[in-house]
Design a protein around this motif. Structure first.
Motif, PDB file in Angstrom:
ATOM      1  N   UNK A 185       0.852  -1.182   0.000  1.00  0.00           N
ATOM      2  CA  UNK A 185       0.000   0.000   0.000  1.00  0.00           C
ATOM      3  C   UNK A 185       0.889   1.234   0.000  1.00  0.00           C
ATOM      4  N   UNK A 186       0.357   2.355  -0.473  1.00  0.00           N
ATOM      5  CA  UNK A 186       1.082   3.623  -0.515  1.00  0.00           C
ATOM      6  C   UNK A 186       0.183   4.695   0.095  1.00  0.00           C
ATOM      7  N   UNK A 187       0.768   5.535   0.956  1.00  0.00           N
ATOM      8  CA  UNK A 187       0.015   6.586   1.636  1.00  0.00           C
ATOM      9  C   UNK A 187       0.753   7.916   1.553  1.00  0.00           C
ATOM     10  N   UNK A 188      -0.003   8.994   1.399  1.00  0.00           N
ATOM     11  CA  UNK A 188       0.570  10.337   1.484  1.00  0.00           C
ATOM     12  C   UNK A 188       0.501  10.779   2.935  1.00  0.00           C
ATOM     13  N   UNK A 189       1.579  11.406   3.407  1.00  0.00           N
ATOM     14  CA  UNK A 189       1.660  11.854   4.796  1.00  0.00           C
ATOM     15  C   UNK A 189       1.423  13.353   4.906  1.00  0.00           C
ATOM     16  N   UNK A 190       1.106  13.791   6.096  1.00  0.00           N
ATOM     17  CA  UNK A 190       0.787  15.199   6.334  1.00  0.00           C
ATOM     18  C   UNK A 190       1.954  16.132   6.029  1.00  0.00           C
ATOM     19  N   UNK A 191       3.184  15.623   6.038  1.00  0.00           N
ATOM     20  CA  UNK A 191       4.337  16.472   5.725  1.00  0.00           C
ATOM     21  C   UNK A 191       4.686  16.455   4.235  1.00  0.00           C
ATOM     22  N   UNK A 192       3.839  15.778   3.413  1.00  0.00           N
ATOM     23  CA  UNK A 192       4.072  15.725   1.977  1.00  0.00           C
ATOM     24  C   UNK A 192       4.865  14.520   1.513  1.00  0.00           C
ATOM     25  N   UNK A 193       5.452  13.771   2.429  1.00  0.00           N
ATOM     26  CA  UNK A 193       6.188  12.563   2.080  1.00  0.00           C
ATOM     27  C   UNK A 193       5.217  11.407   1.876  1.00  0.00           C
ATOM     28  N   UNK A 194       5.748  10.262   1.490  1.00  0.00           N
ATOM     29  CA  UNK A 194       4.943   9.071   1.255  1.00  0.00           C
ATOM     30  C   UNK A 194       5.438   7.930   2.122  1.00  0.00           C
ATOM     31  N   UNK A 195       4.521   7.106   2.583  1.00  0.00           N
ATOM     32  CA  UNK A 195       4.855   5.888   3.322  1.00  0.00           C
ATOM     33  C   UNK A 195       4.424   4.702   2.465  1.00  0.00           C
ATOM     34  N   UNK A 196       5.250   3.658   2.469  1.00  0.00           N
ATOM     35  CA  UNK A 196       4.994   2.490   1.647  1.00  0.00           C
ATOM     36  C   UNK A 196       4.992   1.243   2.524  1.00  0.00           C
ATOM     37  N   UNK A 197       3.986   0.389   2.320  1.00  0.00           N
ATOM     38  CA  UNK A 197       3.971  -0.933   2.942  1.00  0.00           C
ATOM     39  C   UNK A 197       4.365  -1.912   1.854  1.00  0.00           C
ATOM     40  N   UNK A 198       5.400  -2.691   2.110  1.00  0.00           N
ATOM     41  CA  UNK A 198       5.862  -3.662   1.130  1.00  0.00           C
ATOM     42  C   UNK A 198       6.604  -4.792   1.815  1.00  0.00           C
ATOM     43  N   UNK A 199       7.100  -5.706   1.032  1.00  0.00           N
ATOM     44  CA  UNK A 199       7.853  -6.841   1.547  1.00  0.00           C
ATOM     45  C   UNK A 199       9.298  -6.418   1.768  1.00  0.00           C
ATOM     46  N   UNK A 200       9.801  -6.569   2.971  1.00  0.00           N
ATOM     47  CA  UNK A 200      11.163  -6.181   3.317  1.00  0.00           C
ATOM     48  C   UNK A 200      12.152  -7.051   2.541  1.00  0.00           C
TER      49      UNK A 200
END
Length: 78
Positions: free
Chosen positions: A24-39
């Motif tokens: 999954x990919x999410x936009x954060x409040x500071x403008x950056x992005x967080x990604x959920x993926x396989x390590x």
């Protein structure tokens, strides 16, 4: 820092039976992005080009192609 919105479609729209354990990919409040993926840091670190690196606090994660392609239209140009 908070999650502002999902980028792309939810896992259930990409065929996840549970809808809870997929990339999954999410936009954060500071403008950056967080990604959920396989390590995959241990596996891929040695494959990085000479001008790339992974800091102690960073991880390489794999996000499947469909997740990123379906997120593309939601990623801002600027």
């Amino acid at each position: 820092m908070k999650i502002v919105r999902r980028i792309g479609v939810p896992p259930s729209a990409r065929g996840s039976a549970s809808g809870a354990t997929c990339p999954d990919v999410f936009e954060l409040s500071d403008g950056n992005f967080a990604v959920i993926g396989t390590e995959a840091t241990a596996e891929l670190k040695k494959e990085l080009p000479a001008d790339a690196g992974v800091a102690d606090y960073e991880r390489i994660v794999i996000v499947n192609r469909e997740t990123l392609l379906r997120a593309k239209s939601d990623i801002p140009d600027a």
